[in-house]
Design a protein around this motif. Structure first.
Motif, PDB file in Angstrom:
ATOM      1  N   TYR A  11      55.550  17.016 -28.441  1.00 42.07           N
ATOM      2  CA  TYR A  11      55.366  17.643 -29.911  1.00 42.07           C
ATOM      3  C   TYR A  11      56.361  18.225 -30.462  1.00 42.07           C
ATOM      4  O   TYR A  11      57.343  18.860 -29.958  1.00 42.07           O
ATOM      5  CB  TYR A  11      53.827  18.167 -30.073  1.00 42.07           C
ATOM      6  CG  TYR A  11      53.901  19.408 -29.207  1.00 42.07           C
ATOM      7  CD1 TYR A  11      54.654  20.345 -29.700  1.00 42.07           C
ATOM      8  CD2 TYR A  11      52.979  19.527 -27.896  1.00 42.07           C
ATOM      9  CE1 TYR A  11      54.417  21.771 -28.947  1.00 42.07           C
ATOM     10  CE2 TYR A  11      52.891  20.525 -27.190  1.00 42.07           C
ATOM     11  CZ  TYR A  11      53.635  21.818 -27.585  1.00 42.07           C
ATOM     12  OH  TYR A  11      53.544  22.887 -26.835  1.00 42.07           O
ATOM     13  N   GLU A  12      56.378  18.202 -31.883  1.00 36.92           N
ATOM     14  CA  GLU A  12      57.547  18.921 -32.648  1.00 36.92           C
ATOM     15  C   GLU A  12      56.896  19.326 -33.800  1.00 36.92           C
ATOM     16  O   GLU A  12      55.993  18.652 -34.612  1.00 36.92           O
ATOM     17  CB  GLU A  12      58.644  17.912 -32.858  1.00 36.92           C
ATOM     18  CG  GLU A  12      59.904  18.530 -33.774  1.00 36.92           C
ATOM     19  CD  GLU A  12      61.100  17.775 -33.888  1.00 36.92           C
ATOM     20  OE1 GLU A  12      61.785  17.832 -34.856  1.00 36.92           O
ATOM     21  OE2 GLU A  12      61.060  16.685 -33.314  1.00 36.92           O
ATOM     22  N   PHE A  13      57.177  20.690 -34.187  1.00 32.90           N
ATOM     23  CA  PHE A  13      56.776  21.281 -35.742  1.00 32.90           C
ATOM     24  C   PHE A  13      57.772  22.380 -36.069  1.00 32.90           C
ATOM     25  O   PHE A  13      58.541  22.876 -35.113  1.00 32.90           O
ATOM     26  CB  PHE A  13      55.246  21.701 -35.380  1.00 32.90           C
ATOM     27  CG  PHE A  13      54.954  22.890 -34.644  1.00 32.90           C
ATOM     28  CD1 PHE A  13      55.030  23.839 -34.622  1.00 32.90           C
ATOM     29  CD2 PHE A  13      54.468  22.227 -33.159  1.00 32.90           C
ATOM     30  CE1 PHE A  13      54.757  24.918 -33.787  1.00 32.90           C
ATOM     31  CE2 PHE A  13      54.146  22.940 -32.108  1.00 32.90           C
ATOM     32  CZ  PHE A  13      53.979  24.558 -32.292  1.00 32.90           C
ATOM     33  N   ILE A  15      57.706  26.524 -37.316  1.00 31.33           N
ATOM     34  CA  ILE A  15      57.184  27.484 -37.685  1.00 31.33           C
ATOM     35  C   ILE A  15      58.265  28.661 -38.010  1.00 31.33           C
ATOM     36  O   ILE A  15      58.872  28.967 -37.142  1.00 31.33           O
ATOM     37  CB  ILE A  15      56.294  28.052 -36.745  1.00 31.33           C
ATOM     38  CG1 ILE A  15      55.286  29.173 -37.060  1.00 31.33           C
ATOM     39  CG2 ILE A  15      56.883  28.268 -35.523  1.00 31.33           C
ATOM     40  CD1 ILE A  15      54.087  29.547 -36.209  1.00 31.33           C
ATOM     41  N   ARG A  19      62.237  25.333 -35.088  1.00 30.50           N
ATOM     42  CA  ARG A  19      61.613  24.080 -34.756  1.00 30.50           C
ATOM     43  C   ARG A  19      61.308  24.077 -33.215  1.00 30.50           C
ATOM     44  O   ARG A  19      61.947  24.724 -32.362  1.00 30.50           O
ATOM     45  CB  ARG A  19      62.772  23.086 -34.834  1.00 30.50           C
ATOM     46  CG  ARG A  19      62.276  21.791 -34.438  1.00 30.50           C
ATOM     47  CD  ARG A  19      63.425  20.785 -34.874  1.00 30.50           C
ATOM     48  NE  ARG A  19      63.575  20.690 -36.294  1.00 30.50           N
ATOM     49  CZ  ARG A  19      63.034  19.989 -37.315  1.00 30.50           C
ATOM     50  NH1 ARG A  19      62.214  19.457 -36.818  1.00 30.50           N
ATOM     51  NH2 ARG A  19      63.493  20.152 -38.518  1.00 30.50           N
ATOM     52  N   ILE A  20      59.910  23.953 -33.010  1.00 28.71           N
ATOM     53  CA  ILE A  20      59.392  23.881 -31.546  1.00 28.71           C
ATOM     54  C   ILE A  20      59.308  22.371 -31.125  1.00 28.71           C
ATOM     55  O   ILE A  20      58.429  21.677 -31.952  1.00 28.71           O
ATOM     56  CB  ILE A  20      58.090  24.730 -31.726  1.00 28.71           C
ATOM     57  CG1 ILE A  20      58.204  25.910 -32.350  1.00 28.71           C
ATOM     58  CG2 ILE A  20      57.599  24.843 -30.191  1.00 28.71           C
ATOM     59  CD1 ILE A  20      59.000  27.063 -31.676  1.00 28.71           C
ATOM     60  N   MET A  36      49.278  20.448 -28.762  1.00 31.93           N
ATOM     61  CA  MET A  36      50.120  20.863 -30.029  1.00 31.93           C
ATOM     62  C   MET A  36      49.139  21.674 -30.795  1.00 31.93           C
ATOM     63  O   MET A  36      49.777  22.729 -31.300  1.00 31.93           O
ATOM     64  CB  MET A  36      50.583  19.600 -30.519  1.00 31.93           C
ATOM     65  CG  MET A  36      51.191  19.809 -31.957  1.00 31.93           C
ATOM     66  SD  MET A  36      51.856  18.294 -32.848  1.00 31.93           S
ATOM     67  CE  MET A  36      50.161  18.057 -33.433  1.00 31.93           C
ATOM     68  N   ASP A  37      48.071  21.453 -30.991  1.00 27.56           N
ATOM     69  CA  ASP A  37      47.035  22.503 -32.070  1.00 27.56           C
ATOM     70  C   ASP A  37      47.047  23.674 -31.483  1.00 27.56           C
ATOM     71  O   ASP A  37      47.138  24.764 -32.086  1.00 27.56           O
ATOM     72  CB  ASP A  37      45.723  21.835 -32.331  1.00 27.56           C
ATOM     73  CG  ASP A  37      45.984  20.473 -33.205  1.00 27.56           C
ATOM     74  OD1 ASP A  37      46.938  20.492 -33.865  1.00 27.56           O
ATOM     75  OD2 ASP A  37      44.928  19.565 -33.038  1.00 27.56           O
ATOM     76  N   ARG A  39      49.072  25.340 -29.219  1.00 23.66           N
ATOM     77  CA  ARG A  39      50.332  26.065 -29.170  1.00 23.66           C
ATOM     78  C   ARG A  39      50.691  26.276 -30.461  1.00 23.66           C
ATOM     79  O   ARG A  39      51.320  27.614 -30.533  1.00 23.66           O
ATOM     80  CB  ARG A  39      51.437  24.842 -28.730  1.00 23.66           C
ATOM     81  CG  ARG A  39      52.774  25.403 -28.631  1.00 23.66           C
ATOM     82  CD  ARG A  39      53.065  26.659 -27.682  1.00 23.66           C
ATOM     83  NE  ARG A  39      54.327  26.881 -27.440  1.00 23.66           N
ATOM     84  CZ  ARG A  39      54.905  28.312 -27.124  1.00 23.66           C
ATOM     85  NH1 ARG A  39      54.128  29.048 -27.217  1.00 23.66           N
ATOM     86  NH2 ARG A  39      56.216  28.347 -27.176  1.00 23.66           N
ATOM     87  N   ARG A  40      50.612  25.628 -31.473  1.00 27.18           N
ATOM     88  CA  ARG A  40      50.768  25.957 -32.893  1.00 27.18           C
ATOM     89  C   ARG A  40      49.982  27.294 -33.364  1.00 27.18           C
ATOM     90  O   ARG A  40      50.387  28.052 -34.006  1.00 27.18           O
ATOM     91  CB  ARG A  40      50.505  24.998 -33.866  1.00 27.18           C
ATOM     92  CG  ARG A  40      50.945  25.265 -35.241  1.00 27.18           C
ATOM     93  CD  ARG A  40      50.394  24.249 -36.335  1.00 27.18           C
ATOM     94  NE  ARG A  40      50.726  22.853 -35.957  1.00 27.18           N
ATOM     95  CZ  ARG A  40      51.969  22.433 -36.623  1.00 27.18           C
ATOM     96  NH1 ARG A  40      52.623  22.954 -37.453  1.00 27.18           N
ATOM     97  NH2 ARG A  40      52.258  21.065 -36.537  1.00 27.18           N
ATOM     98  N   ARG A  41      48.589  27.222 -33.105  1.00 22.93           N
ATOM     99  CA  ARG A  41      47.698  28.372 -33.535  1.00 22.93           C
ATOM    100  C   ARG A  41      48.160  29.470 -32.750  1.00 22.93           C
ATOM    101  O   ARG A  41      48.274  30.604 -33.330  1.00 22.93           O
ATOM    102  CB  ARG A  41      46.196  27.849 -32.918  1.00 22.93           C
ATOM    103  CG  ARG A  41      45.183  29.119 -33.406  1.00 22.93           C
ATOM    104  CD  ARG A  41      43.765  28.518 -33.094  1.00 22.93           C
ATOM    105  NE  ARG A  41      42.923  29.601 -33.462  1.00 22.93           N
ATOM    106  CZ  ARG A  41      42.434  29.867 -34.597  1.00 22.93           C
ATOM    107  NH1 ARG A  41      42.668  28.838 -35.519  1.00 22.93           N
ATOM    108  NH2 ARG A  41      41.533  30.640 -34.760  1.00 22.93           N
ATOM    109  N   GLU A  44      51.103  30.842 -34.486  1.00 24.41           N
ATOM    110  CA  GLU A  44      50.809  31.568 -35.756  1.00 24.41           C
ATOM    111  C   GLU A  44      50.109  32.747 -35.877  1.00 24.41           C
ATOM    112  O   GLU A  44      50.361  33.807 -36.405  1.00 24.41           O
ATOM    113  CB  GLU A  44      49.728  30.324 -36.554  1.00 24.41           C
ATOM    114  CG  GLU A  44      50.677  29.093 -37.213  1.00 24.41           C
ATOM    115  CD  GLU A  44      49.607  28.142 -37.451  1.00 24.41           C
ATOM    116  OE1 GLU A  44      48.529  28.211 -37.448  1.00 24.41           O
ATOM    117  OE2 GLU A  44      50.393  27.144 -38.147  1.00 24.41           O
TER     118      GLU A  44
END
Length: 367
Positions: A11-13, A15, A19-20, A36-37, A39-41, A44
């Motif tokens: 995954y890549e996003f 924040i 870039r992660i 991914m969800d 990790r993003r949460r 954040e």
């Protein structure tokens, strides 16, 4: 964004401009999406200062976790003490959640332990363990202002009379444990703490130089101090050393021994000695010897006896403190405990002013 590298999903996003890009180590797209969800949460929440409240934890679980985490850092004696403290604490708080424990609960525990016959010192040690457990979970600070340590007596201690000492030594000499007599005699002539005594190695004993060097000690002031050996201690240690003709510097002065008994007279004999392992305890032999000698005393009273006799012989408290390895805080406590014994030394110190001052008479003062 999800994408595949070979058979594994990544995954890549972005924040906050960062870039992660990380692998999920999974071939499942649905599992990669959840990873991914999550990790993003987490990122954040961290960026916005949001911390998750830990799941409720029972005191019994936290206490056992505390023992497991600290076990490698503690000496065996500390492990036994802490395990005993936790055993009593679990009886009082076993099914309580950590964050439900209040200062009132702690006070109630202290009162119950007093009714059970525990000493104030023992209860304070248990509360110290409770403090360590709650502090690790950031829960102690809110309770601390309302919790007070129980008052401990500072006059506890017995000085053996010469008659009691003679009976006790006679009983120790006849004990099934051949370690007991030399251990008691050395303590009565050096003031060593029990832990300092039992951890001695032959490399720390200098019979030619008439001294021994303390190794591990309860206090920083006690560690590494050199204690002169008087004639009695030297003779006993010399005789004891002759029992181990093949001893090495690294061997224990008081090693672990296995004993057996045989015959109608129940004669005791040594079945094995481990010179590398110091004996852990002399409690059984000590208790038996006290009973035979009809002397009521703790092992620590041997050290108390040494202190009292040194002060009565005219030594100052600071000098006695250096011999016994007192810390600065203990020195203050002992000045109150043994002040009545040290009064002769204080009187002698003040009398020296008479010899140094200009001669003065009462007639001169009164005119």
């Amino acid at each position: 964004m999800l994408y595949k590298r070979g058979t594994v999903w990544w995954y890549e996003f972005v924040i906050r401009g960062q870039r992660i890009r990380e692998s999920t180590y999974s071939r499942s797209r649905s599992l990669a999406r959840r990873a991914m969800d999550q990790r993003r949460r987490a990122l954040e929440e961290g960026a916005n200062g949001i911390t998750r409240r830990p799941a409720p934890l029972l005191f019994s679980a936290a206490a056992r976790e505390h023992l497991a985490l600290k076990r490698l850092k503690w000496k065996p004696s500390t492990q036994r003490i802490e395990a005993k403290n936790v055993e009593h604490l679990i009886r009082g708080f076993a099914r309580r959640l950590l964050f439900d424990i209040t200062a009132g609960d702690v006070s109630k525990y202290q009162r119950q332990r007093r009714r059970d016959g525990a000493s104030c010192g023992t209860i304070n040690l248990e509360i110290a363990t409770l403090r360590a457990i709650l502090r690790r979970h950031r829960l102690w600070a809110a309770l601390q202002p309302d919790i007070e340590a129980l008052p401990r007596r500072d006059d506890v201690g017995k000085t053996l009379t010469l008659a009691e000492e003679a009976r006790l030594l006679s009983a120790c000499r006849a004990s099934h444990s051949r370690l007991l007599y030399p251990a008691v005699v050395v303590t009565l002539n050096t003031g060593l703490r029990r832990g300092e005594l039992l951890s001695l190695r032959w490399s720390q004993v200098d019979l030619a130089g008439l001294c021994l060097t303390v190794g591990a000690s309860k206090s920083l002031a006690g560690r590494g101090r050199v204690i002169p050996l008087n004639a009695t201690a030297t003779a006993v240690l010399g005789a004891w050393a002759s029992s181990f003709p093949e001893r090495r510097p690294e061997h224990a002065v008081f090693p672990t021994e296995r004993v057996g008994a045989s015959g109608d007279s129940f004669s005791v004999y040594i079945t094995g000695t481990d010179p590398n392992t110091p004996v852990r305890s002399l409690r059984a032999a000590w208790t038996s010897a006290k009973k035979v000698a009809m002397v009521s005393a703790r092992w620590h009273d041997l050290r108390h006896t040494v202190c009292t006799r040194l002060l009565e012989a005219g030594l100052s408290l600071p000098l006695v403190g250096r011999i016994l390895g007192w810390s600065p805080s203990t020195m203050v406590l002992m000045s109150h405990r043994y002040g009545h014994v040290d009064v002769l030394t204080q009187r002698e110190a003040m009398s020296r002013l008479d010899r140094l001052a200009v001669p003065t008479t009462a007639t001169t003062v009164l005119g």
